[in-house]
Design a protein around this motif. Structure first.
Motif, PDB file in Angstrom:
ATOM      1  N   GLY A   1       0.779  -1.435  -0.321  1.00  0.00           N
ATOM      2  CA  GLY A   1       0.127   0.001   0.157  1.00  0.00           C
ATOM      3  C   GLY A   1       0.885   1.215  -0.273  1.00  0.00           C
ATOM      4  N   GLU A   2       0.239   2.262   0.416  1.00  0.00           N
ATOM      5  CA  GLU A   2       1.073   3.351   0.393  1.00  0.00           C
ATOM      6  C   GLU A   2       1.591   3.544   1.465  1.00  0.00           C
ATOM      7  N   ASN A   3       2.962   4.157   1.145  1.00  0.00           N
ATOM      8  CA  ASN A   3       3.842   3.902   2.882  1.00  0.00           C
ATOM      9  C   ASN A   3       5.123   4.861   2.238  1.00  0.00           C
ATOM     10  N   VAL A   4       5.387   6.075   3.399  1.00  0.00           N
ATOM     11  CA  VAL A   4       6.525   6.035   3.117  1.00  0.00           C
ATOM     12  C   VAL A   4       7.186   6.212   4.491  1.00  0.00           C
ATOM     13  N   GLU A   5       8.439   6.040   4.353  1.00  0.00           N
ATOM     14  CA  GLU A   5       9.162   5.650   5.909  1.00  0.00           C
ATOM     15  C   GLU A   5      10.513   6.783   6.676  1.00  0.00           C
ATOM     16  N   GLN A   6      10.157   6.507   7.367  1.00  0.00           N
ATOM     17  CA  GLN A   6      11.210   8.231   7.483  1.00  0.00           C
ATOM     18  C   GLN A   6      12.171   7.423   8.695  1.00  0.00           C
ATOM     19  N   HIS A   7      13.591   7.912   9.254  1.00  0.00           N
ATOM     20  CA  HIS A   7      14.630   7.923  10.484  1.00  0.00           C
ATOM     21  C   HIS A   7      15.300   9.356   9.845  1.00  0.00           C
ATOM     22  N   PRO A   8      15.587   9.274  11.321  1.00  0.00           N
ATOM     23  CA  PRO A   8      14.715   8.680  13.257  1.00  0.00           C
ATOM     24  C   PRO A   8      14.191   9.751  12.866  1.00  0.00           C
ATOM     25  N   SER A   9      13.189   9.268  13.938  1.00  0.00           N
ATOM     26  CA  SER A   9      12.397  10.169  14.671  1.00  0.00           C
ATOM     27  C   SER A   9      13.260  11.088  15.403  1.00  0.00           C
ATOM     28  N   THR A  10      13.902  11.052  15.920  1.00  0.00           N
ATOM     29  CA  THR A  10      14.779  12.345  16.664  1.00  0.00           C
ATOM     30  C   THR A  10      16.054  12.042  16.068  1.00  0.00           C
ATOM     31  N   LEU A  11      16.745  13.285  15.953  1.00  0.00           N
ATOM     32  CA  LEU A  11      17.972  13.591  15.735  1.00  0.00           C
ATOM     33  C   LEU A  11      18.351  15.024  16.523  1.00  0.00           C
ATOM     34  N   SER A  12      19.394  14.673  17.140  1.00  0.00           N
ATOM     35  CA  SER A  12      20.266  16.352  18.107  1.00  0.00           C
ATOM     36  C   SER A  12      22.221  16.398  17.696  1.00  0.00           C
ATOM     37  N   VAL A  13      22.216  17.245  16.453  1.00  0.00           N
ATOM     38  CA  VAL A  13      23.651  17.554  16.285  1.00  0.00           C
ATOM     39  C   VAL A  13      23.841  18.702  16.579  1.00  0.00           C
TER      40      VAL A  13
ATOM     41  N   TYR B   1      10.562   4.569   0.193  1.00  0.00           N
ATOM     42  CA  TYR B   1       8.566   4.622  -0.064  1.00  0.00           C
ATOM     43  C   TYR B   1       8.986   3.144  -0.722  1.00  0.00           C
ATOM     44  N   SER B   2       7.647   3.234  -0.940  1.00  0.00           N
ATOM     45  CA  SER B   2       6.557   1.738  -1.930  1.00  0.00           C
ATOM     46  C   SER B   2       6.510   1.801  -3.097  1.00  0.00           C
ATOM     47  N   ASP B   3       5.677   3.306  -3.863  1.00  0.00           N
ATOM     48  CA  ASP B   3       5.235   3.186  -5.065  1.00  0.00           C
ATOM     49  C   ASP B   3       6.303   3.255  -5.860  1.00  0.00           C
ATOM     50  N   SER B   4       6.865   2.498  -7.374  1.00  0.00           N
ATOM     51  CA  SER B   4       8.102   2.534  -7.341  1.00  0.00           C
ATOM     52  C   SER B   4       7.714   3.506  -8.847  1.00  0.00           C
ATOM     53  N   ALA B   5       6.143   4.262  -8.707  1.00  0.00           N
ATOM     54  CA  ALA B   5       6.286   4.962  -9.825  1.00  0.00           C
ATOM     55  C   ALA B   5       6.071   6.247  -9.517  1.00  0.00           C
TER      56      ALA B   5
ATOM     57  N   ALA C   1       8.212  13.144   1.837  1.00  0.00           N
ATOM     58  CA  ALA C   1       6.954  12.975   1.397  1.00  0.00           C
ATOM     59  C   ALA C   1       7.126  13.140  -0.138  1.00  0.00           C
ATOM     60  N   ALA C   2       6.206  11.794  -0.574  1.00  0.00           N
ATOM     61  CA  ALA C   2       6.185  11.492  -2.357  1.00  0.00           C
ATOM     62  C   ALA C   2       5.515  11.419  -2.575  1.00  0.00           C
ATOM     63  N   LEU C   3       4.702  11.623  -3.828  1.00  0.00           N
ATOM     64  CA  LEU C   3       3.879  12.166  -4.853  1.00  0.00           C
ATOM     65  C   LEU C   3       3.135  10.517  -5.097  1.00  0.00           C
ATOM     66  N   TRP C   4       2.057   9.774  -4.440  1.00  0.00           N
ATOM     67  CA  TRP C   4       1.546   8.965  -5.653  1.00  0.00           C
ATOM     68  C   TRP C   4       1.020   8.992  -7.165  1.00  0.00           C
ATOM     69  N   SER C   5       1.607   7.835  -7.886  1.00  0.00           N
ATOM     70  CA  SER C   5       1.443   7.970  -8.965  1.00  0.00           C
ATOM     71  C   SER C   5      -0.060   8.052  -9.402  1.00  0.00           C
ATOM     72  N   SER C   6      -0.814   6.920  -8.337  1.00  0.00           N
ATOM     73  CA  SER C   6      -1.868   6.704  -8.970  1.00  0.00           C
ATOM     74  C   SER C   6      -3.012   7.709  -8.896  1.00  0.00           C
ATOM     75  N   ALA C   7      -2.900   8.302  -7.660  1.00  0.00           N
ATOM     76  CA  ALA C   7      -4.306   9.242  -7.688  1.00  0.00           C
ATOM     77  C   ALA C   7      -3.793  10.305  -6.977  1.00  0.00           C
ATOM     78  N   SER C   8      -2.602  10.870  -7.373  1.00  0.00           N
ATOM     79  CA  SER C   8      -2.082  12.532  -7.034  1.00  0.00           C
ATOM     80  C   SER C   8      -2.186  13.066  -6.645  1.00  0.00           C
ATOM     81  N   LYS C   9      -1.867  12.195  -4.865  1.00  0.00           N
ATOM     82  CA  LYS C   9      -2.069  12.873  -3.702  1.00  0.00           C
ATOM     83  C   LYS C   9      -0.307  12.535  -2.688  1.00  0.00           C
ATOM     84  N   ILE C  10      -0.509  13.192  -2.294  1.00  0.00           N
ATOM     85  CA  ILE C  10       1.515  13.661  -1.296  1.00  0.00           C
ATOM     86  C   ILE C  10       1.092  13.016  -0.624  1.00  0.00           C
TER      87      ILE C  10
END
Lengths: 113, 112
Positions: free
Chosen positions: B1-13, B25-29, B91-100
């Motif tokens: 399904g539509e999924n964007v995974e992001q890491h890390p959740s917190t970052l201190s520098v 991201y999961s949508d190759s298109a 973020a990623a634009l979902w090709s099949s539905a034009s949603k981000i």
């Protein structure tokens, strides 16, 4: 120029009441999006409009949520019979066309007591 | 399904060091990948974006790299400054539905 405007900025309502949130997109932007952001969380997609049509309503959490857009401009998001889990920041964004950069408003913070 | 995974959740520098945030991201298109910065009490603001016809884009201290084969993209901030402290979303634009679709966000803190 003017950005995306959302009103009200804050809304406190009692459980069971209906609420209406408004979004004024940037003039000329054809695409309009609604997202929900719970405290400290990411942006959950709700619905988007191309013109006045909503090709994708798959993100609406339940049938208590509805949205419309008129004149290719202003959009309203309506939540009926609000529940405490509806408490969140509701963000609206517009873009010149589908797939172009989103411009966000500052959101409406909804608190259901 | 539509999924964007992001890491890390917190970052201190440490101020002046570099920060890197990664997303998959999961949508190759998918062909459009924006990054947003959100400050407290405000809506997200676009800081940089990249389309699939390029592998890297740079704007002053900010750069984004894209690996379409592996379906991942990264944000690089160099010479970090206190004003870089914020929550960053990919973020990623979902090709099949034009949603981000957005990642879950990274809270970046810059230590003085």
């Amino acid at each position: 120029g003017a950005g995306v405007s959302q009103s009200p900025s804050n809304k406190v309502t009692e459980k069971g009441k209906d609420v209406e949130l408004r979004c004024d997109p940037i003039s000329g932007h054809t695409a309009l999006y609604w997202y929900r952001q719970s405290l400290g969380q990411g942006l959950e997609f709700l619905i988007y409009f191309q013109g006045n049509s909503a090709p994708d309503k798959s993100g609406l959490p339940s049938d208590r949520f509805s949205a419309e857009r008129t004149g290719g401009s202003v959009s309203t998001l309506t939540i009926q019979r609000t529940q405490q889990e509806d408490s969140a920041v509701y963000l609206c964004a517009s873009s010149l066309f589908e797939g172009s950069p989103l411009h966000f408003g500052n959101g409406t913070r909804l608190t259901v007591t | 399904g539509e999924n964007v995974e992001q890491h890390p959740s917190t970052l201190s520098v440490q101020e002046g060091d570099s920060a890197v945030i990664k997303c998959t991201y999961s949508d190759s298109a998918s062909n459009y990948f924006p990054w947003y910065k959100q400050e407290l009490g405000k809506g997200p603001q676009l800081i940089i974006d990249i389309r699939s016809n390029v592998g890297e884009k740079k704007d002053q201290r900010i750069a984004v790299t894209l690996n379409k084969t592996a379906k991942h993209f990264s944000l690089h901030i160099t010479e970090t400054q206190p004003e870089d402290s914020a929550v960053y979303f990919c973020a990623a634009l979902w090709s099949s539905a034009s949603k981000i679709i957005f990642g879950s966000g990274t809270r970046l803190s810059i230590r003085p």
